[in-house]
Design an enzyme around this catalytic site. Sequence first.
Site, PDB file in Angstrom:
ATOM      1  N   SER A 167      47.502  32.545  43.540  1.00  0.00           N
ATOM      2  CA  SER A 167      46.579  33.035  44.528  1.00  0.00           C
ATOM      3  C   SER A 167      45.104  32.543  43.890  1.00  0.00           C
ATOM      4  O   SER A 167      45.110  32.325  42.511  1.00  0.00           O
ATOM      5  CB  SER A 167      46.385  34.424  44.732  1.00  0.00           C
ATOM      6  OG  SER A 167      45.953  35.219  43.367  1.00  0.00           O
ATOM      7  N   ASP A 168      44.157  32.292  44.686  1.00  0.00           N
ATOM      8  CA  ASP A 168      42.883  32.028  44.150  1.00  0.00           C
ATOM      9  C   ASP A 168      42.610  33.676  43.593  1.00  0.00           C
ATOM     10  O   ASP A 168      43.156  34.437  43.792  1.00  0.00           O
ATOM     11  CB  ASP A 168      41.731  31.738  45.169  1.00  0.00           C
ATOM     12  CG  ASP A 168      40.542  31.204  44.590  1.00  0.00           C
ATOM     13  OD1 ASP A 168      40.290  31.314  43.537  1.00  0.00           O
ATOM     14  OD2 ASP A 168      40.009  30.511  45.173  1.00  0.00           O
ATOM     15  N   TRP A 169      41.501  33.736  42.712  1.00  0.00           N
ATOM     16  CA  TRP A 169      41.178  34.658  42.015  1.00  0.00           C
ATOM     17  C   TRP A 169      40.825  36.039  42.931  1.00  0.00           C
ATOM     18  O   TRP A 169      39.635  35.917  43.598  1.00  0.00           O
ATOM     19  CB  TRP A 169      40.039  34.570  41.181  1.00  0.00           C
ATOM     20  CG  TRP A 169      40.727  34.168  39.897  1.00  0.00           C
ATOM     21  CD1 TRP A 169      40.101  34.740  38.546  1.00  0.00           C
ATOM     22  CD2 TRP A 169      41.563  33.223  39.317  1.00  0.00           C
ATOM     23  NE1 TRP A 169      40.940  34.304  37.701  1.00  0.00           N
ATOM     24  CE2 TRP A 169      41.930  33.315  37.952  1.00  0.00           C
ATOM     25  CE3 TRP A 169      42.436  32.237  40.157  1.00  0.00           C
ATOM     26  CZ2 TRP A 169      42.856  32.417  37.446  1.00  0.00           C
ATOM     27  CZ3 TRP A 169      43.428  31.635  39.537  1.00  0.00           C
ATOM     28  CH2 TRP A 169      43.430  31.503  38.137  1.00  0.00           C
ATOM     29  N   THR A 170      41.493  36.897  43.310  1.00  0.00           N
ATOM     30  CA  THR A 170      41.524  38.033  43.838  1.00  0.00           C
ATOM     31  C   THR A 170      41.912  37.730  45.530  1.00  0.00           C
ATOM     32  O   THR A 170      41.751  38.529  46.393  1.00  0.00           O
ATOM     33  CB  THR A 170      40.446  38.832  44.092  1.00  0.00           C
ATOM     34  OG1 THR A 170      39.108  38.074  44.695  1.00  0.00           O
ATOM     35  CG2 THR A 170      39.630  39.201  42.833  1.00  0.00           C
ATOM     36  N   ALA A 171      42.536  36.690  45.957  1.00  0.00           N
ATOM     37  CA  ALA A 171      42.824  36.307  47.276  1.00  0.00           C
ATOM     38  C   ALA A 171      44.271  36.745  47.729  1.00  0.00           C
ATOM     39  O   ALA A 171      44.493  36.534  48.862  1.00  0.00           O
ATOM     40  CB  ALA A 171      43.037  34.697  47.260  1.00  0.00           C
TER      41      ALA A 171
END
Length: 759
Positions: free
Chosen positions: A230-234
Site C-alpha cells: 500500500s501507499d503509506w496509510t492507503a
Amino acid sequence: MSNVVNDLLSSLTLEEKASLVAGADMWKTRDIPRAGIPSIAMFDGTNGVRKPASTNEMGLFTENIPATSFPTGVALGSSWNAELLYEVGAALGRESLALDTQILLGPGVNMKRSPLGGRNFEYYSEDPVLSGELGAAMVKGLQSMGVGASVKHFACNNQETEKMISNSVVDERTLREIYLTAFEIIVKKADPWTVMCSYNQLNGTYTSEHEHLLKDILRDEWHYDGVVMSDWTAVYDRLKALRAGLDLEMPGPASYNAAKLAAAVRSGELEEETLNASVRRILTLVEKTTAAAKSAEGTWDVEAHHALARKAAAESIVLLKNENGTLPIGMNETKSIAVIGQKAKKPRFQGGGSARVTPTKLDIPYDEMEIITNGKTSLSFAEGYRNDNVPDEALIEESVRIAKSSDLAVIFAGQPEGTESEGYDSNAIDLPPAQVELIKAVSAVQPRCVVVLCNGTALAMKEWIDRVPAVVELWLSGQGSGAAIAGVLFGHVNPSGKLSETFPVKLSDNPSYLTFGDGNHQAVYSEGIFTGYRYYDKKELDPLFPFGHGLSYTTFEYRDLKVTIQGDKAAVECQVHNTGSMEGKEVVQLYVHDEASRLIRPVKELKGFAKIPLQPGETKTVTFALEPRDFSYFDPKQNRWVAETGAFTIMVGSSSRDIRLSSRMNLTFEPGPAPELGLYSLIADWMAAPNSREALLLFIEEMNRHITDKIALDDQSMAFLGDFPLVKLIQLYGQEMLQDRSPESVVQELIKQVNGKQA
Ligand code: BGC
C-alpha cells in the site's frame, strides 16, 4: 516458489502470518527471529535514496542521510534515453545497498493528466509508452543490483487534491489505453519486485481493495506475482484489501488489523489460503532481496555518481527555442555575460515531498559558468527577483544595467521553491509576475537574451516568449544540473532532450482543464483517451511546444523509410543523417495512425523511440518492430485489445508535430472471438461475424416473406439499419410473422442458435 518459503510458511502460527502482512514500523517489514525471517527495509524514492536519519519517521521536513540527487522524473523522461535510465537505476541500486535499503520506493509512472499535478515532476510523461519503456529500464537497472523496485502509484492518482479520498472516474478504455499501459509495460518487461497501490478510489473503490485492478488485471491478465504494497496509510478496509491481493500494508505495525485478520480466519470469514498467498509473496520477496543483496556491491563512489547525475541532467535538457544561433555561446564574440536571477546561485533542482533528497553535493550554475569561461568571458550577476509575486524595481534596474553593458544575458527563471510538491497541486503554469517583468525589462535592452527555466511541469510563456531569442528547459535536474546547464550554454554538450509532455499556449487549452482539481471528492476524467498530444492533435490546436519537441545545435535529416509487413507485424527502418557540424543525438519517434476504426482513435500514438548519437556527416539506420498491440485499441465491450484489419500510416519524426517520413500500408489481423450477442445487439453487431450474419440473413429472408416493404442489408440500408437493435427491427417489421411470440423471445432464440453453432 522456493521450498524454503513453503517450509517457512507452514512453520508459522496464524498470528505470525497475520502480523507479516503489515510493516514492522515506518520503513521495515516484520522479522520473526524464531523462524529465521529477517526484516527488510524500504525507502523513497523516485530520483534518489531518501533515508531519514531517524528511521522510524517520515522525514519529510528534515534533512536526510545524503545521497545523490539525480534528475527528477520529468527530466529523465525528457532524456528519452532508456540506457541512461538503466544506468541511473543501477546507481540508485548501489546507493540503496550502501544505505541498507532492500526496496527503493520508485519509480513513479503516473500519467500527467494536467500540468497542475503537484507530483508531475516525479513522473516521466503524458504518454504511456514513453513512461513504460523508461520505467522498465529504470527498474531493470535498479534490480540488477539486487534492490527491488516499487512501481507506483497504481493507479489513476493523477492529482494531489483530496488524493486520499478522491474518486477517479475513468472509463475502462481510457484506463487501459492511457493510465495502465505504463504499468503493464513495466510489469511485463521488468518484473518489478513490488508495486505500490495509490490512495485514491477508482470508479468508487479504493485501489487498495480494487479486485478488478489488483486481481483481474494485475495478477490474472499481466501474470504479476510480486508483492503489492500500500501507499503509506492507503489501506482502508484490511479484509477487503487482502482479498483483492494487497499483500503488504505500510506503514506498520497496524496490530489492530493483524488481530482482525486472525479473527476473520478463525471465524471462517476469511479463507486462510488468501492470507497464505500474501505471506508467501512477502517471504519470497524477503528471500529474493536478502540473497541478491549478498552478491551485490555495497558502496558507492560519490564522485562517479555525481558525474552520472551531471550526465543525466545534460541528457534531459530541452532546447525549446534558439533563434539567430543565440546558443551555444561562443566565447570569441561574447566577451561579457550578465547572469541574472536568484536561481543561478540558489538553484532549484528538485520538488517537495517524499522525493526530496539531501544531495551529496550541489553544482551552482553561476560557478559552473565561471569554470567554463575561466576569465575569457567576464560574468556579472544580479539577483533579479526575491519575492516572486512582487516585481522589485531596484533588482530589475540592476539587472537591466548589467544586461545593457554585456554582450549577452542569461536569465535563470522558474517556478518558486515549494510550488511543485507532493501534497498539493498548483493553480497556475505561468512564471511568477516578478520574473515576467524581469524578462520583459532585460530583453528590452539586451536582444541576445537567453531564458533558462527550472521547473517540474509544462509552463505557459505567451506573455514573454516572443521577446527572447532562446529558451532552455533545465527542469528540476538534481545536484548535477548546474554543470549540465553550463555545458549546454557554451556548447560543450549538444542538447538532446525532447519534451515528454505538451506545453500548452495557456492552461485552459489543456484537456483536463474543466474538471481537474474539482474539490468534490471526484476527479472525472471526461477527456477520456484524449490526454496530452492526443487531444491537441484531435482538436487541431497548436500547443506552445508539442510533445517530442527539442532542438539541437546540429541538424538531422531523415531518409528511406522502409516498412516490411510480416503477417500481423511490421518491421520499420529509416536512415538518420547528421547534416550539421557538431556531434549530437537525435530522438527518433515512431507514431501510428489508424485510418478507419470502429472506435474513435487519436490522430497518432507513440509506439517506439530511439535515441541515436551521430557524428557530423554520420548516418545510422534506426529500426523498430511493431506488434499487433501497437495497432490496437482496447474494446471495453469485448474487454480485450482489438487490432482491426485495414489501412494504417506509420510516421517517423523528430517531434509529434515534425513528422519527417510516413508510409501507408494495409495490415491484416485475426478477427478474434466474435462479440457476445445480447438482446439489444445492433444489426451491425450481428453482421460482424460469419455465424451470426448467416443466422440474421436467414431470419430476415423469413421476415421478408411476410412483408411487401422488403428489407435488404446492402450498404445503403445498412447505413440506416446498422444501428438498429434486431429486436427493434422485429418490432417494426416482424409483427406479421410473430403471431403470439414476443420480439424478445425471438431474438433470444436466435442467439441460442448462433451460440450453439459456435460451441
Ligand atoms: C507517497 C509515496 C511514498 C510514501 C513513503 C507517500 O506519501 O505517496 O510515494 O513512497 O509516502 O514516503
